[in-house]
Design an enzyme around this catalytic site. Structure first.
Site, PDB file in Angstrom:
ATOM      1  N   ASP A  74     -31.499  44.224 -61.214  1.00  0.00           N
ATOM      2  CA  ASP A  74     -32.294  44.830 -62.280  1.00  0.00           C
ATOM      3  C   ASP A  74     -33.739  44.345 -62.196  1.00  0.00           C
ATOM      4  O   ASP A  74     -34.686  45.136 -62.271  1.00  0.00           O
ATOM      5  CB  ASP A  74     -31.721  44.483 -63.661  1.00  0.00           C
ATOM      6  CG  ASP A  74     -30.416  45.214 -63.941  1.00  0.00           C
ATOM      7  OD1 ASP A  74     -29.522  45.160 -63.088  1.00  0.00           O
ATOM      8  OD2 ASP A  74     -30.304  45.850 -65.011  1.00  0.00           O
ATOM      9  N   LYS A  92     -32.490  43.150 -68.167  1.00  0.00           N
ATOM     10  CA  LYS A  92     -31.484  42.087 -68.243  1.00  0.00           C
ATOM     11  C   LYS A  92     -31.562  41.253 -66.971  1.00  0.00           C
ATOM     12  O   LYS A  92     -31.791  41.787 -65.886  1.00  0.00           O
ATOM     13  CB  LYS A  92     -30.091  42.695 -68.431  1.00  0.00           C
ATOM     14  CG  LYS A  92     -29.948  43.328 -69.830  1.00  0.00           C
ATOM     15  CD  LYS A  92     -28.548  43.785 -70.144  1.00  0.00           C
ATOM     16  CE  LYS A  92     -28.135  44.945 -69.277  1.00  0.00           C
ATOM     17  NZ  LYS A  92     -29.112  46.060 -69.218  1.00  0.00           N
ATOM     18  N   HIS A 114     -20.144  42.658 -66.069  1.00  0.00           N
ATOM     19  CA  HIS A 114     -19.750  43.419 -64.886  1.00  0.00           C
ATOM     20  C   HIS A 114     -18.500  42.816 -64.282  1.00  0.00           C
ATOM     21  O   HIS A 114     -18.183  43.043 -63.125  1.00  0.00           O
ATOM     22  CB  HIS A 114     -20.852  43.390 -63.828  1.00  0.00           C
ATOM     23  CG  HIS A 114     -22.186  43.767 -64.347  1.00  0.00           C
ATOM     24  ND1 HIS A 114     -23.079  42.840 -64.831  1.00  0.00           N
ATOM     25  CD2 HIS A 114     -22.769  44.973 -64.489  1.00  0.00           C
ATOM     26  CE1 HIS A 114     -24.162  43.477 -65.229  1.00  0.00           C
ATOM     27  NE2 HIS A 114     -24.001  44.758 -65.043  1.00  0.00           N
ATOM     28  N   HIS A 161     -21.852  50.536 -69.448  1.00  0.00           N
ATOM     29  CA  HIS A 161     -22.054  49.675 -70.617  1.00  0.00           C
ATOM     30  C   HIS A 161     -22.252  50.490 -71.887  1.00  0.00           C
ATOM     31  O   HIS A 161     -22.765  49.973 -72.883  1.00  0.00           O
ATOM     32  CB  HIS A 161     -23.259  48.767 -70.402  1.00  0.00           C
ATOM     33  CG  HIS A 161     -23.203  47.970 -69.151  1.00  0.00           C
ATOM     34  ND1 HIS A 161     -22.183  47.090 -68.891  1.00  0.00           N
ATOM     35  CD2 HIS A 161     -24.018  47.938 -68.066  1.00  0.00           C
ATOM     36  CE1 HIS A 161     -22.389  46.530 -67.696  1.00  0.00           C
ATOM     37  NE2 HIS A 161     -23.489  47.039 -67.178  1.00  0.00           N
ATOM     38  N   GLY A 164     -27.240  49.350 -64.841  1.00  0.00           N
ATOM     39  CA  GLY A 164     -26.112  50.108 -64.350  1.00  0.00           C
ATOM     40  C   GLY A 164     -25.421  50.838 -65.492  1.00  0.00           C
ATOM     41  O   GLY A 164     -25.541  50.441 -66.655  1.00  0.00           O
ATOM     42  N   SER A 165     -24.707  51.909 -65.179  1.00  0.00           N
ATOM     43  CA  SER A 165     -23.894  52.575 -66.201  1.00  0.00           C
ATOM     44  C   SER A 165     -22.601  51.799 -66.399  1.00  0.00           C
ATOM     45  O   SER A 165     -22.341  50.832 -65.693  1.00  0.00           O
ATOM     46  CB  SER A 165     -23.610  54.015 -65.775  1.00  0.00           C
ATOM     47  OG  SER A 165     -24.821  54.736 -65.759  1.00  0.00           O
TER      48      SER A 165
END
Ligand code: ADP
Ligand code: ADP
Ligand code: MG
Ligand code: MG
Ligand code: MG
Ligand code: MG
Lengths: 331, 209, 331, 209
Positions: free
Chosen positions: C110, C105, C219, C57, C54-55
């Site tokens: 994911d 990860k 998250h 990070h 995901g964005s």
């Protein structure tokens, strides 16, 4: 105040210890001072570069100590310029006999403390020159007042003057190129949230839930205008327009761009800003030679950013491209 | 009347206590038009001064003021460090190795201090800085030498500090604010007011004796 | 929600455009995808490395695309793992025939999306291997559950596997060394404040004014414990102890340390944390070979940090020291 | 009775509307024990599904479900994307090129979908995931084939969703919470409940006709 600290009075010393522990290959601390120098200082045959200022702007200034940039950085208390004796320690630690250039941001306190240090050094026979960075176009430039502030553009002065010094140039030559950068770099910032000096324990100012401050200084000095929350594109347009207005670029000028985060603005948002900045510059037929996006000159945990533009010529390009190897900046 | 080392020390200790008490007030003033550290800076510096002079026996007022100046210079930073530091150093030089001074000596020393501040900071009257308190108070002392009314000094100092409220800053960090600096007392003027008020307070006592 | 954005739905695409505009010397975007690849991908004779997630990070993962680290990075929506077709695009764009390693990860989403992409790639004859990073000791490792999460230690997997691939190693060799890093790296994080996913518009959770969360996921997944505000030293002690407990180092082991900021924690505080971390390690006779302090794996604008420790041997040291040249990591 | 392309489209459109409405509710559920994006993910995916199928004429239910699955797979991401995506793809394969289906066909397709979810996610009943709604509902449908009571499906689906509240999560992001996941409904179970409730709602109408 939510901070990962131990004692507000000890933040600078503990930070410096943690910094040196992290980067022993680059830097050491001059004993009993708040001065960080290159591990190999003084570098023989090289002009020494010393910068510094209040803490709270990390990675400025210690993060830029290393090959191709600074020889020494002096850390004051948070947002308070360092004292002359500390600056003098830095000068002594980096002088190899070729002289020392002081890179000062244009704040009354910084200017006076560095000037007094220069007087001390000169009285001991050390050659000292100084340049004063004043890139912040949010403040009017006037000889009757303090004039413009120095902000993120300072990092580009470190880079380019540092490269010049690394080439073995004389103090005068290094000073000259530093002044050339200063004449050609302009910046402007904005903030979404305030920041808290640890020993003050409360935010330095307040901004409403739906407001932002355009032209904010890096110590929380108020800017030009308090507006409602604008989009990233609108903010980029305001900041960049003001910068370009002052810089007066010809078409097909080459520039370096820095999109600098003030502490808590995510990289994602800085890249969204850069998206608009790069579109605007391309639209005006200005060639972006190099872009820097990240945190270079912060204001503790302020949310916001600044945009800097440096007009380049062949000499500046060569120096910008030269090797630099420091904890926070590598090329 | 003569002012001795004891009185000067007393003044500096009282000034320190005042600055510790008013740390937050000065910081609030600086938050309004500066960067919010003036109280912290002054409190940090004078705390060091207090410790230093408490534990040292001085033979001359010059030495006492020199230590004060050097301590401020090396512990305060910011704009106020070099300015107050320079002021005390210039006063020290003016007084030299006297162990007690007349009011004329004192007034001359303060004049030298003001000259030091102006040379270092390149500010003038009405730029909305500490000078706006220093200059009128010292002018009064100079013109009245042996007959200084210390209550008048306190009144004048207070008045001049208050008057900075109406000024637009042209020097120091507040200058970035331009017209928006109007309506706020200058923090350095406020700390300078404590400087003169505490001095007057001590000297009132001396004179009565 | 105070953010420098234009449209919450467009943040990822605008970020990617701004990112590529800033770093054209390193990266390009695969057209009509959210995939960033090395500008010279596919690199002939080299195993391709693909990471992503995901964005939110940033600089993970696009910031680590470049020589000596990743060949490709796939950006999902904020905090949402990317879809199989996007991962597949990345695999295709970086495969030079020598195969592709997926660095994943350990999050259900994911793992599943990358696995489906691997199946797609294999069905087209591309050799794919995958490693799953699970360095977060805040979560119990159990075969009955999802197991531990992958957090900042992932960056060290990128670095070392990237160096191995750059040497021309085979897919199996690169996979093997990546797994070696995974077996030897442990991390744990904590948070002082929550963060806000732009399209959600409100913080993902709340933490009281006098609380912090120990063991926080990247998250905003809750951690081990909600405590009152502790000092930096106390926090460092809790995190590092738990990491070391799990890592079981012998005396005079060599380690790499990463003190990672989650988004809005100033570098000053990260260095104060590192001060304690380095003191503790020295106290236990553990040799700190290299320290990284900064933002590597963030959680939008969360305040907080994580500490990672990687146990080194001669092979890992050599690979750690190898050249890397990416927008966010240079050696 | 037979279910045609019109009914399947109607179901998907109603499901989309429901998910758009409940976007925030699902996100709230996911904020409690996950990362707070389940509502965003489902709303994003089904909005795309809705646009896609609205503008396409389908000859077979298989093609319609395949498009739905591929759209979810490529637009959702996270854990729910591959799971719902796989479910629709498996159902599509099961139904193949029929343009209308019996309840037996439908029930078999949903069984295949569930198998797909389990193979992909490797979770089991009582791990506190969407499976805790899917498995009992599909078991009921399987056991009752041609005599399905759609109100019972709705009741059962709701009940099983509610029942996830008492479970400790062992799979998915909520598993990191361990015991702290108890007391919250699983977001995927909640979206799955909409899946079955909207299906039942459409088929109730069909049967009445
Ligand atoms: N050039 C100057 N000349 C005289 N006084 C000055 C000058 N610049 C600033 N000051 C005084 O210093 C005060 C601010 O001190 P301080 O807050 O400690 O330093 P800084 O502005 O560096 O944070 C101002 O309120 C003003 O009275
Ligand atoms: N292994 C699994 N098997 C079945 N369902 C799962 C599994 N893992 C997660 N889920 C479901 O997915 C839901 C979460 O979806 P979503 O929030 O969209 O993805 P993410 O967890 O990646 O953010 C959970 O509530 C759960 O029902
Ligand atoms: Mg200051
Ligand atoms: Mg100040
Ligand atoms: Mg997610
Ligand atoms: Mg989720």
């Amino acid at each position: 105040m939510k901070k990962l600290i131990n004692d507000p009075e000890q933040v600078v010393q503990e930070m410096l210890s943690g910094f040196v522990a992290a980067h022993p290959q680059y830097v050491r601390q001059v004993q009993n001072t708040s001065v960080i120098v290159r591990v190999d200082a003084p570098v023989q045959g090289k002009v020494g570069l010393v910068s510094g200022g209040g803490s709270g702007h990390e990675p400025s200034h210690g993060g830029f100590v290393g090959k191709g940039m600074l020889d020494g950085a002096v850390a004051g208390e948070v947002f308070t310029s360092p004292t002359p004796d500390q600056v003098f320690e830095a000068i002594k630690a980096v002088d190899s006999g070729k002289g020392v250039l002081l890179i000062i941001k244009n704040y009354t306190g910084d200017v006076m403390n560095f000037e007094m240090a220069a007087e001390l050094a000169e009285s001991e026979g050390i050659k000292v020159a100084k340049v004063i960075v004043n890139d912040d176009v949010a403040v009017e430039d006037s000889t009757y007042t303090t004039g413009r502030r120095g902000i993120a553009g300072t990092v580009l002065v470190h880079k380019i003057a540092g490269a010049m010094a690394e080439k073995g140039a004389s103090l005068e030559e290094v000073e000259q190129v530093a002044n050339k950068v200063i004449q050609n770099v302009r910046s402007m910032g904005m903030a979404l949230t305030p920041c808290t000096v640890p020993s003050a324990g409360k935010p330095g100012f307040s901004i409403g839930e739906n407001e932002m401050e355009i032209g904010m200084g890096i110590h929380g000095e108020p800017g030009i205008e308090r507006t409602e929350i604008l989009t990233a594109n609108e903010v980029a347009e305001i900041l960049l327009s003001k910068v370009l207005e002052d810089l007066k670029l010809e078409e097909s000028s080459k520039v370096a761009v820095m999109v600098n985060g003030l502490g808590s603005t995510p990289l994602m948002e800085l890249y969204i800003m850069n998206n608009k900045v790069s579109q605007m510059l391309k639209g005006q037929n200005i060639e972006i030679y190099q872009t820097f996006v990240g945190e270079f000159m912060t204001s503790i945990e302020m949310a916001g950013c600044s945009i800097s533009v440096l007009k380049l010529d062949d000499e500046l390009i060569e120096l910008l491209d030269a090797e630099a190897n420091t904890p926070a900046f590598r090329k | 009347m003569e002012v001795g080392i004891v009185e000067v020390k007393l003044w500096l200790q009282k000034l320190n206590r005042k600055l510790q008490q008013e740390k937050e007030h000065l910081t609030d003033l600086d938050q309004a038009i500066g960067d919010g550290d003036h109280g912290l800076n002054m409190a940090r510096g004078f705390k060091e001064v207090s410790i230093k002079i408490e534990n040292t026996d001085y033979e001359t007022i010059g030495a006492l003021l020199k230590d004060t100046g050097m301590t401020l210079l090396t512990k305060v930073g910011g704009a106020s460090g070099p300015l107050y530091g320079t002021a005390f150093l210039k006063a020290a030089t003016s007084i030299g190795d006297k162990s007690s001074v007349t009011l004329t000596d004192l007034s001359e020393a303060l004049e030298a201090a003001l000259e030091g501040i102006k040379a270092r900071g390149k500010a003038n009257l009405l730029d909305k800085t500490m000078i706006d308190v220093w200059e009128p108070v010292i002018l009064y002392m100079k013109e009245n030498r042996e007959s200084i009314d210390w209550d008048e000094v306190i009144r004048l100092s207070n008045e001049k500090m208050e008057a900075t409220k109406e000024l637009e800053a042209r020097k120091g960090r507040a200058a970035y604010l331009g017209k928006r600096s109007i309506g706020h007392i200058d923090p350095g003027a406020a700390s300078s007011n404590y400087f003169f008020v505490e001095l007057a307070d001590v000297l009132k006592g001396v004179i009565k004796e």
